[in-house]
Design a protein around this motif. Structure first.
Motif, PDB file in Angstrom:
ATOM      1  N   ALA A   8      -5.415   0.475   6.009  1.00  0.00           N
ATOM      2  CA  ALA A   8      -4.242   0.558   5.134  1.00  0.00           C
ATOM      3  C   ALA A   8      -3.250  -0.554   5.449  1.00  0.00           C
ATOM      4  CB  ALA A   8      -3.578   1.920   5.281  1.00  0.00           C
ATOM      5  N   LEU A   9      -3.028  -0.812   6.740  1.00  0.00           N
ATOM      6  CA  LEU A   9      -2.100  -1.875   7.131  1.00  0.00           C
ATOM      7  C   LEU A   9      -2.620  -3.254   6.735  1.00  0.00           C
ATOM      8  CD1 LEU A   9      -0.851  -0.744  10.666  1.00  0.00           C
ATOM      9  CD2 LEU A   9       0.476  -0.883   8.552  1.00  0.00           C
ATOM     10  N   VAL A  10      -3.916  -3.479   6.909  1.00  0.00           N
ATOM     11  CA  VAL A  10      -4.504  -4.765   6.514  1.00  0.00           C
ATOM     12  C   VAL A  10      -4.318  -5.003   5.019  1.00  0.00           C
ATOM     13  CG1 VAL A  10      -6.714  -5.967   6.213  1.00  0.00           C
ATOM     14  CG2 VAL A  10      -6.175  -4.873   8.396  1.00  0.00           C
ATOM     15  N   THR A  11      -4.367  -3.930   4.248  1.00  0.00           N
ATOM     16  CA  THR A  11      -4.212  -4.049   2.800  1.00  0.00           C
ATOM     17  C   THR A  11      -2.847  -4.622   2.429  1.00  0.00           C
ATOM     18  OG1 THR A  11      -5.666  -2.143   2.525  1.00  0.00           O
ATOM     19  CG2 THR A  11      -4.362  -2.786   0.613  1.00  0.00           C
ATOM     20  N   ILE A  12      -1.836  -4.311   3.225  1.00  0.00           N
ATOM     21  CA  ILE A  12      -0.499  -4.855   2.947  1.00  0.00           C
ATOM     22  C   ILE A  12      -0.546  -6.379   2.923  1.00  0.00           C
ATOM     23  CG2 ILE A  12       1.861  -5.066   3.837  1.00  0.00           C
ATOM     24  CD1 ILE A  12       1.558  -2.244   4.981  1.00  0.00           C
ATOM     25  N   GLY A  13      -1.266  -6.957   3.885  1.00  0.00           N
ATOM     26  CA  GLY A  13      -1.363  -8.411   3.952  1.00  0.00           C
ATOM     27  C   GLY A  13      -2.273  -9.015   2.895  1.00  0.00           C
ATOM     28  N   LEU A  14      -3.229  -8.216   2.410  1.00  0.00           N
ATOM     29  CA  LEU A  14      -4.198  -8.734   1.447  1.00  0.00           C
ATOM     30  C   LEU A  14      -3.878  -8.355   0.008  1.00  0.00           C
ATOM     31  CD1 LEU A  14      -7.542  -7.953   3.354  1.00  0.00           C
ATOM     32  CD2 LEU A  14      -6.278 -10.115   3.296  1.00  0.00           C
ATOM     33  N   ALA A  15      -2.786  -7.636  -0.191  1.00  0.00           N
ATOM     34  CA  ALA A  15      -2.493  -7.058  -1.502  1.00  0.00           C
ATOM     35  C   ALA A  15      -2.512  -8.089  -2.631  1.00  0.00           C
ATOM     36  CB  ALA A  15      -1.142  -6.348  -1.472  1.00  0.00           C
ATOM     37  N   MET A  22       6.358   2.624  -0.849  1.00  0.00           N
ATOM     38  CA  MET A  22       6.433   3.373   0.409  1.00  0.00           C
ATOM     39  C   MET A  22       6.575   2.412   1.581  1.00  0.00           C
ATOM     40  SD  MET A  22       3.591   6.407  -0.032  1.00  0.00           S
ATOM     41  CE  MET A  22       3.552   7.453  -1.504  1.00  0.00           C
ATOM     42  N   ASP A  23       7.149   2.914   2.680  1.00  0.00           N
ATOM     43  CA  ASP A  23       7.235   2.086   3.879  1.00  0.00           C
ATOM     44  C   ASP A  23       5.878   2.057   4.583  1.00  0.00           C
ATOM     45  OD1 ASP A  23       6.952   4.454   5.342  1.00  0.00           O
ATOM     46  OD2 ASP A  23       9.083   4.630   5.766  1.00  0.00           O
ATOM     47  N   TRP A  24       5.791   1.290   5.678  1.00  0.00           N
ATOM     48  CA  TRP A  24       4.496   1.102   6.329  1.00  0.00           C
ATOM     49  C   TRP A  24       3.930   2.392   6.905  1.00  0.00           C
ATOM     50  CZ3 TRP A  24       3.679  -4.226   9.109  1.00  0.00           C
ATOM     51  CH2 TRP A  24       3.982  -5.245   8.200  1.00  0.00           C
ATOM     52  N   VAL A  25       4.817   3.265   7.372  1.00  0.00           N
ATOM     53  CA  VAL A  25       4.355   4.560   7.887  1.00  0.00           C
ATOM     54  C   VAL A  25       3.724   5.372   6.749  1.00  0.00           C
ATOM     55  CG1 VAL A  25       5.055   6.761   8.916  1.00  0.00           C
ATOM     56  CG2 VAL A  25       6.037   4.618   9.761  1.00  0.00           C
ATOM     57  N   GLY A  26       4.393   5.368   5.593  1.00  0.00           N
ATOM     58  CA  GLY A  26       3.853   6.064   4.436  1.00  0.00           C
ATOM     59  C   GLY A  26       2.515   5.496   4.002  1.00  0.00           C
ATOM     60  N   ALA A  45      -5.716   3.770  -1.245  1.00  0.00           N
ATOM     61  CA  ALA A  45      -4.503   4.568  -1.058  1.00  0.00           C
ATOM     62  C   ALA A  45      -3.317   3.682  -0.706  1.00  0.00           C
ATOM     63  CB  ALA A  45      -4.727   5.605   0.038  1.00  0.00           C
ATOM     64  N   ALA A  46      -3.570   2.645   0.091  1.00  0.00           N
ATOM     65  CA  ALA A  46      -2.489   1.726   0.461  1.00  0.00           C
ATOM     66  C   ALA A  46      -1.916   1.035  -0.772  1.00  0.00           C
ATOM     67  CB  ALA A  46      -2.993   0.695   1.467  1.00  0.00           C
ATOM     68  N   LEU A  47      -2.788   0.648  -1.695  1.00  0.00           N
ATOM     69  CA  LEU A  47      -2.317   0.020  -2.931  1.00  0.00           C
ATOM     70  C   LEU A  47      -1.495   1.002  -3.762  1.00  0.00           C
ATOM     71  CD1 LEU A  47      -5.520  -1.971  -3.978  1.00  0.00           C
ATOM     72  CD2 LEU A  47      -3.431  -2.878  -2.935  1.00  0.00           C
ATOM     73  N   ALA A  48      -1.939   2.261  -3.790  1.00  0.00           N
ATOM     74  CA  ALA A  48      -1.170   3.286  -4.502  1.00  0.00           C
ATOM     75  C   ALA A  48       0.191   3.482  -3.852  1.00  0.00           C
ATOM     76  CB  ALA A  48      -1.942   4.608  -4.513  1.00  0.00           C
ATOM     77  N   ALA A  49       0.226   3.438  -2.520  1.00  0.00           N
ATOM     78  CA  ALA A  49       1.494   3.569  -1.796  1.00  0.00           C
ATOM     79  C   ALA A  49       2.411   2.389  -2.105  1.00  0.00           C
ATOM     80  CB  ALA A  49       1.229   3.658  -0.294  1.00  0.00           C
ATOM     81  N   GLY A  50       1.818   1.198  -2.214  1.00  0.00           N
ATOM     82  CA  GLY A  50       2.610   0.020  -2.543  1.00  0.00           C
ATOM     83  C   GLY A  50       3.230   0.104  -3.920  1.00  0.00           C
ATOM     84  N   CYS A  92       0.265   4.042   5.936  1.00  0.00           N
ATOM     85  CA  CYS A  92      -0.740   4.493   6.909  1.00  0.00           C
ATOM     86  C   CYS A  92      -1.095   5.957   6.698  1.00  0.00           C
ATOM     87  CB  CYS A  92      -0.226   4.286   8.333  1.00  0.00           C
ATOM     88  SG  CYS A  92      -0.171   2.568   8.854  1.00  0.00           S
ATOM     89  N   MET A  93      -0.087   6.786   6.507  1.00  0.00           N
ATOM     90  CA  MET A  93      -0.338   8.213   6.327  1.00  0.00           C
ATOM     91  C   MET A  93      -1.138   8.483   5.062  1.00  0.00           C
ATOM     92  SD  MET A  93       3.165  10.104   7.569  1.00  0.00           S
ATOM     93  CE  MET A  93       2.426  11.704   7.212  1.00  0.00           C
ATOM     94  N   LEU A  94      -0.772   7.811   3.974  1.00  0.00           N
ATOM     95  CA  LEU A  94      -1.491   8.024   2.720  1.00  0.00           C
ATOM     96  C   LEU A  94      -2.934   7.536   2.845  1.00  0.00           C
ATOM     97  CD1 LEU A  94      -0.879   9.188  -0.106  1.00  0.00           C
ATOM     98  CD2 LEU A  94      -0.616   6.824  -0.893  1.00  0.00           C
ATOM     99  N   GLY A  95      -3.128   6.439   3.552  1.00  0.00           N
ATOM    100  CA  GLY A  95      -4.478   5.937   3.771  1.00  0.00           C
ATOM    101  C   GLY A  95      -5.341   6.930   4.529  1.00  0.00           C
TER     102      GLY A  95
END
Length: 204
Positions: free
Chosen positions: A71-78, A26-30, A17-22, A32-35
């Motif tokens: 979800a937040l960790v995914t931002i760093g690993l994307a 979406m911002d970081w809150v989005g 979901a985090a990748l889909a948000a990216g 997390c929420m989507l995740g």
């Protein structure tokens, strides 16, 4: 073991979901929420429809922390995620069949009729992804990809049938998940899908 697999499954769902948000910037809150919605949404919808309370993430608040954290960790690993695509597909398939079995089991414990048990498994396994795609303004993957909902239904049928003939619960759980997992992996390998309905004429 099922608890460990469940944690792995919700982590994988949150990361997808985090990748889909990216992809939707979406911002970081989005993110997390989507995740959280993707990982926990199927079970939440099931519980609300069946009147099964408290919801899993209300009873176990750490599930929210786990999914939001993933979800937040995914931002760093994307940047590395494309290398793990096959692993993610495998874990997603495991999550699908596991969520299905959990959903069926909840309905069985509530003594729901057969069709509701299968529907509860389907909702648990698939609705989280549908919510993710809807929030990202995409046609849900459920309706346009290789066998997915069908895998959930088959898994549920095997699980309920096995319990119906009074096979050991652990054996039935493993059997249903194995059948569902093999079907999903074969569908991915050979691009199996349900027939598509194509209609192009304008009625006006």
């Amino acid at each position: 073991m099922l608890t460990v697999l469940y944690i792995v499954a919700i982590v994988v769902e949150a990361m997808s979901a985090a990748l889909a948000a990216g992809r939707r910037s979406m911002d970081w809150v989005g993110v997390c929420m989507l995740g959280c919605i993707t990982a926990l949404g199927g079970g939440s919808v099931r519980d609300m429809l069946l009147g099964h309370y408290p919801l899993s993430w209300v009873k176990h608040p750490h599930y929210l922390l786990i999914t939001a954290g993933a979800a937040l960790v995914t931002i760093g690993l994307a940047r590395f995620m494309h290398r793990l695509r096959k692993i993610f597909l495998l874990l997603d398939a495991i999550g699908l069949v596991l969520f299905t079995v959990i959903g069926c089991n909840v309905a069985l414990e509530m003594q729901q009729p057969f069709i509701i048990v299968i529907a509860a498994g389907l909702i648990t396994g698939c609705v989280g992804g549908v919510l993710r795609d809807m929030l990202c303004a995409d046609i849900p993957l459920l309706f346009r990809s290789e066998l997915y909902a069908t895998v959930s239904v088959v898994t549920g049928l095997v699980y309920v049938a096995g319990l119906g003939v009074e096979l050991p619960h652990d054996f039935v759980t493993v059997l249903a998940m194995t059948v569902g997992l093999m079907l999903r992996l074969l569908a991915l390998r050979f691009n199996w899908s349900m027939p598509k309905f194509v209609y192009t004429r304008d009625l006006h």
